[in-house]
Design a protein around this motif. Structure first.
Motif, PDB file in Angstrom:
ATOM      1  N   THR A 100       0.824  -1.203   0.000  1.00  0.00           N
ATOM      2  CA  THR A 100       0.000   0.000   0.000  1.00  0.00           C
ATOM      3  C   THR A 100       0.863   1.261   0.000  1.00  0.00           C
ATOM      4  O   THR A 100       2.089   1.204   0.182  1.00  0.00           O
ATOM      5  CB  THR A 100      -0.912   0.037   1.241  1.00  0.00           C
ATOM      6  OG1 THR A 100      -0.174   0.540   2.368  1.00  0.00           O
ATOM      7  CG2 THR A 100      -1.469  -1.332   1.576  1.00  0.00           C
ATOM      8  N   SER A 101       0.186   2.398  -0.133  1.00  0.00           N
ATOM      9  CA  SER A 101       0.871   3.684  -0.067  1.00  0.00           C
ATOM     10  C   SER A 101       1.355   3.994   1.341  1.00  0.00           C
ATOM     11  O   SER A 101       2.148   4.918   1.542  1.00  0.00           O
ATOM     12  CB  SER A 101      -0.083   4.791  -0.533  1.00  0.00           C
ATOM     13  OG  SER A 101      -1.258   4.823   0.281  1.00  0.00           O
ATOM     14  N   ALA A 102       0.889   3.232   2.333  1.00  0.00           N
ATOM     15  CA  ALA A 102       1.308   3.416   3.726  1.00  0.00           C
ATOM     16  C   ALA A 102       2.247   2.307   4.177  1.00  0.00           C
ATOM     17  O   ALA A 102       2.420   2.083   5.375  1.00  0.00           O
ATOM     18  CB  ALA A 102       0.087   3.479   4.639  1.00  0.00           C
ATOM     19  N   GLY A 103       2.825   1.582   3.226  1.00  0.00           N
ATOM     20  CA  GLY A 103       3.734   0.492   3.565  1.00  0.00           C
ATOM     21  C   GLY A 103       3.113  -0.865   3.333  1.00  0.00           C
ATOM     22  O   GLY A 103       1.971  -0.986   2.875  1.00  0.00           O
ATOM     23  N   ASP A 104       3.844  -1.905   3.647  1.00  0.00           N
ATOM     24  CA  ASP A 104       3.388  -3.275   3.434  1.00  0.00           C
ATOM     25  C   ASP A 104       2.756  -3.829   4.715  1.00  0.00           C
ATOM     26  O   ASP A 104       3.190  -3.526   5.833  1.00  0.00           O
ATOM     27  CB  ASP A 104       4.556  -4.170   3.013  1.00  0.00           C
ATOM     28  CG  ASP A 104       5.113  -3.790   1.647  1.00  0.00           C
ATOM     29  OD1 ASP A 104       4.449  -3.002   0.942  1.00  0.00           O
ATOM     30  OD2 ASP A 104       6.204  -4.273   1.302  1.00  0.00           O
ATOM     31  N   TRP A 105       1.742  -4.681   4.520  1.00  0.00           N
ATOM     32  CA  TRP A 105       1.039  -5.314   5.631  1.00  0.00           C
ATOM     33  C   TRP A 105       1.033  -6.821   5.376  1.00  0.00           C
ATOM     34  O   TRP A 105       0.986  -7.270   4.232  1.00  0.00           O
ATOM     35  CB  TRP A 105      -0.392  -4.825   5.740  1.00  0.00           C
ATOM     36  CG  TRP A 105      -0.546  -3.344   5.868  1.00  0.00           C
ATOM     37  CD1 TRP A 105      -0.305  -2.403   4.915  1.00  0.00           C
ATOM     38  CD2 TRP A 105      -0.973  -2.626   7.029  1.00  0.00           C
ATOM     39  NE1 TRP A 105      -0.557  -1.155   5.386  1.00  0.00           N
ATOM     40  CE2 TRP A 105      -0.975  -1.247   6.684  1.00  0.00           C
ATOM     41  CE3 TRP A 105      -1.371  -2.999   8.309  1.00  0.00           C
ATOM     42  CZ2 TRP A 105      -1.350  -0.259   7.581  1.00  0.00           C
ATOM     43  CZ3 TRP A 105      -1.740  -2.008   9.201  1.00  0.00           C
ATOM     44  CH2 TRP A 105      -1.718  -0.655   8.849  1.00  0.00           C
TER      45      TRP A 105
END
Length: 350
Positions: free
Chosen positions: A112-117
């Motif tokens: 994602t644009s907020a990092g990986d999950w």
């Protein structure tokens, strides 16, 4: 993990909370939109709450006391925001999901644009609003007027005094047509198939039969049709008046656009300043492409809400559950199945 915070995503998140999954460590909700309200926040201002058909409350909290004259974007946006607060749902926004792919072991990697999950299961509840369908017709590049889609519809005022062609046979097309006809110099309605108007009560039996038809397509791995497409258009009093006034006189789909309008191969032409494509939307599922969930027919085959090709992925608000009441039910069904698969909640489990 839940992707999307519209009706389907919030319903799913509610049921996860009830099953004991904790915000943050147990599950998160990633929302692409800038504010609460799902796709409703983008609806045109003249779509008031009183004009909304079949808006079902989210589970656990009724929507009461809403002003029917207030824009539905405001009413439902405020309702969704209150719902998120009331149940302490862990919604992160705005977050764009680029891809979901196989991760380490039995986990999924959500980029994602907020990092990986990392997630053991994903509920995809991304809806359709961000993928408007624009048909392709000869002459579109030469038309000198304005072309826009329902997703960009601003309300009727900008069409004052203009000649407008409305394309599409669904509820949105008719809503646009009725509004624009009040201010436009002329309106023309065109559809690929003759519209079917439904009169009388919408019985549970009719509803179940319609959902079953859509569900069968999804089981076969075909692209889903909307439930409305198989139930017909509900004939309202406003539509009755419009039909009596000639506003709902429909023409078959034109064959091409010309610089100053649209034309048919039989020689008929209609001059136009605007072509409004009320041609619907397609599911937002491209981020799931790395998992190769699509069947040869072009859709994602589901067993209930679970993707047949990957049991870790559930689609809610897709196909037969693409309605407010359907999304509510499907959210609960997806969480039940995930809970059975994963067992008791554990950190970063969903």
């Amino acid at each position: 993990m839940v992707i999307g915070a519209g009706q389907a995503g919030l319903s799913s998140a509610y049921h996860l909370r009830r099953r004991g999954y904790l915000p943050g460590d147990g599950f998160v909700v990633l929302d692409h939109s800038p504010a609460p309200g799902g796709a409703w926040q983008f609806r045109w201002p003249t779509l008031t709450y009183g004009k909304v058909h079949g808006m079902h409350a989210l589970p656990g909290k009724e929507l009461v006391g809403a002003d029917p004259e207030r824009p539905s974007s405001e009413v439902i946006g405020a309702y969704f925001a209150d719902y998120e607060r009331s149940f302490a749902l862990p919604v992160h926004r705005p977050v764009d999901v680029a891809a979901v792919r196989a991760g380490e072991g039995d986990r999924l990697l959500v980029q994602t644009s907020a990092g990986d999950w990392s997630a053991r299961a994903v509920i995809n509840a991304t809806g359709t609003w961000d993928r408007p369908f624009w048909p392709s017709y000869p002459g579109q590049q030469t038309f000198t007027g304005r072309q826009l889609h329902t997703a960009q519809y601003p309300g009727p005022a900008p069409f004052t005094g203009q000649r407008v062609v409305v394309v599409g046979g669904g509820t949105s097309a008719v809503q646009h047509l009725l509004e624009i006809a009040e201010v436009a110099a002329a309106t023309t309605w065109v559809t690929r198939r003759p519209p079917v108007f439904r009169t009388g009560p919408f019985s549970p039996e009719v509803g179940r039969a319609a959902v079953a038809r859509v569900e069968e397509r999804v089981r076969q791995g075909l692209p889903p049709r909307s439930v409305v497409s198989v139930t017909g258009l509900p004939m309202t009093e406003a539509m009755e008046r419009a039909r009596a006034a000639g506003v709902l006189e429909r023409l078959p789909m034109f064959d091409r656009l010309t610089p100053d309008g649209v034309a048919w191969d039989d020689g008929r032409t209609v001059a136009a300043d605007v072509v409004l494509w009320a041609t619907g939307f397609r599911p937002v599922i491209d981020h799931l492409a790395p998992l190769r969930l699509r069947e040869e027919g072009g859709g994602i085959a589901l067993d209930g809400t679970r993707a047949v090709r990957d049991a870790r992925v559930h689609l809610v608000g897709y196909g037969p559950s693409a309605s407010t009441i359907g999304a509510n039910r499907a959210g609960g069904a997806a969480v039940r199945e995930i809970h059975q698969l994963l067992g008791q909640p554990s950190p970063a489990s969903v």
